[in-house]
Design a protein around this motif. Sequence first.
Motif, PDB file in Angstrom:
ATOM      1  N   ALA A 120       0.609   8.458   6.035  1.00 56.10           N
ATOM      2  CA  ALA A 120       0.443   8.334   4.585  1.00 56.10           C
ATOM      3  C   ALA A 120       1.752   8.044   3.868  1.00 56.10           C
ATOM      4  O   ALA A 120       1.763   7.372   2.836  1.00 56.10           O
ATOM      5  CB  ALA A 120      -0.191   9.606   4.013  1.00 56.10           C
ATOM      6  N   VAL A 121       2.871   8.522   4.429  1.00 58.68           N
ATOM      7  CA  VAL A 121       4.165   8.276   3.782  1.00 58.68           C
ATOM      8  C   VAL A 121       4.922   7.125   4.450  1.00 58.68           C
ATOM      9  O   VAL A 121       6.078   6.861   4.103  1.00 58.68           O
ATOM     10  CB  VAL A 121       5.038   9.552   3.750  1.00 58.68           C
ATOM     11  CG1 VAL A 121       4.348  10.641   2.940  1.00 58.68           C
ATOM     12  CG2 VAL A 121       5.378  10.040   5.150  1.00 58.68           C
ATOM     13  N   GLY A 122       4.285   6.463   5.415  1.00 51.93           N
ATOM     14  CA  GLY A 122       4.856   5.250   5.987  1.00 51.93           C
ATOM     15  C   GLY A 122       5.784   5.435   7.172  1.00 51.93           C
ATOM     16  O   GLY A 122       6.445   4.482   7.591  1.00 51.93           O
ATOM     17  N   ARG A 123       5.821   6.636   7.760  1.00 56.92           N
ATOM     18  CA  ARG A 123       6.663   6.854   8.947  1.00 56.92           C
ATOM     19  C   ARG A 123       5.804   6.661  10.190  1.00 56.92           C
ATOM     20  O   ARG A 123       5.395   7.615  10.858  1.00 56.92           O
ATOM     21  CB  ARG A 123       7.276   8.250   8.915  1.00 56.92           C
ATOM     22  CG  ARG A 123       8.158   8.503   7.701  1.00 56.92           C
ATOM     23  CD  ARG A 123       8.905   9.830   7.812  1.00 56.92           C
ATOM     24  NE  ARG A 123       9.546  10.157   6.545  1.00 56.92           N
ATOM     25  CZ  ARG A 123       9.105  11.094   5.704  1.00 56.92           C
ATOM     26  NH1 ARG A 123       8.036  11.815   6.005  1.00 56.92           N
ATOM     27  NH2 ARG A 123       9.733  11.319   4.569  1.00 56.92           N
ATOM     28  N   PHE A 124       5.535   5.423  10.507  1.00 55.84           N
ATOM     29  CA  PHE A 124       4.529   5.107  11.515  1.00 55.84           C
ATOM     30  C   PHE A 124       4.942   5.502  12.931  1.00 55.84           C
ATOM     31  O   PHE A 124       4.124   5.996  13.708  1.00 55.84           O
ATOM     32  CB  PHE A 124       4.188   3.621  11.462  1.00 55.84           C
ATOM     33  CG  PHE A 124       3.586   3.188  10.146  1.00 55.84           C
ATOM     34  CD1 PHE A 124       2.654   3.977   9.496  1.00 55.84           C
ATOM     35  CD2 PHE A 124       3.964   1.988   9.561  1.00 55.84           C
ATOM     36  CE1 PHE A 124       2.091   3.588   8.286  1.00 55.84           C
ATOM     37  CE2 PHE A 124       3.415   1.584   8.358  1.00 55.84           C
ATOM     38  CZ  PHE A 124       2.480   2.383   7.716  1.00 55.84           C
ATOM     39  N   ASP A 125       6.193   5.270  13.290  1.00 62.18           N
ATOM     40  CA  ASP A 125       6.631   5.604  14.650  1.00 62.18           C
ATOM     41  C   ASP A 125       6.580   7.108  14.894  1.00 62.18           C
ATOM     42  O   ASP A 125       6.121   7.571  15.948  1.00 62.18           O
ATOM     43  CB  ASP A 125       8.040   5.070  14.904  1.00 62.18           C
ATOM     44  CG  ASP A 125       8.084   3.553  14.999  1.00 62.18           C
ATOM     45  OD1 ASP A 125       7.013   2.944  15.220  1.00 62.18           O
ATOM     46  OD2 ASP A 125       9.183   2.978  14.849  1.00 62.18           O
TER      47      ASP A 125
END
Length: 311
Positions: A120-125
């Motif tokens: 949700a906050v864009g820290r995909f890795d």
Amino acid sequence: MDYAFGKRLVPHSGLGYTLIVLATVCLYTGNEAIRLGAESRRPPGLTDAFVQQITELQESGRHEAVVRYHKQLSRLLWVEGQLESRIRIGRLIEHSAALIGNKRVQAGILIDDLGWTNVAVGRFDEARGNISYGIDLAEECDDRYLAAKGLRHLGGLADEQGDYATAKAEFGRARDRAQTIQDEPARSEMLAGIDYGEAQLALHVGQVDQAVDYINASEARRLASGDDSRIVRTYALKGQILEKRNEILRARDSYVRGLELARRVGRIDEQIRNLQGLARVTGRQGDRGAANAFSKEAADLKAQTPIPYDA
């Protein structure tokens, strides 16, 4: 949420009551500040207060107590849009769960608090690594529900990144695992979530008719559950799909139904989604006054509570 509710939630623990009351007061105060035009959307120190309480428990070796409060705090922070707080507190509770060997709680935190919240906050890795480890732990303790949920989250993550082939494969793995859940309500709930994810994916790749089939299946499962807090999540996506089919009146009615239910159950995130949908469809109908009003209401709510991804 009120004081009586908090006391019922954790009736045998003064600390649990303290945490719930603290959450209630801080979040209420933050929401009131928004309505009064304050710059900050929550009072300073909310997360620090939680962290202090949890750290004191950990320092005294009371890791079981830390773990007990995860469920209440986690969901509250998610629904209120306190995503970074959820991650920070989740890290602490995951550590306690690991130290006492509670793999089931640890897996749930890795999959949700430190997994999907990071999506949700864009820290995909970081999200992918946490979710994958959470799935491994869930399999170790034979928690099929959590394993299926983790796979579903990997599908949603791939979809969010535009890797549609991987998303389809992960949703397929999630569905296979969900079919092995023995508890029927839990199995149906998980399959409804997978249907929802597949509906989103189908919409993204332009397979609108398949999206309709998936969202209808998700809606049917959720209606059968009778749980309005889950049923409400159907209508905004259904409206988007109907918009793609140029069925504007049906889309409008889906958004209206979703907005009414979201208001009734207090889901601000779903209110925002349905208000945005109503702004689009009323604009397409030429009603600029209604479109502007819906858009403004959505923007005001979004400033108060950022929309989290579906959990």
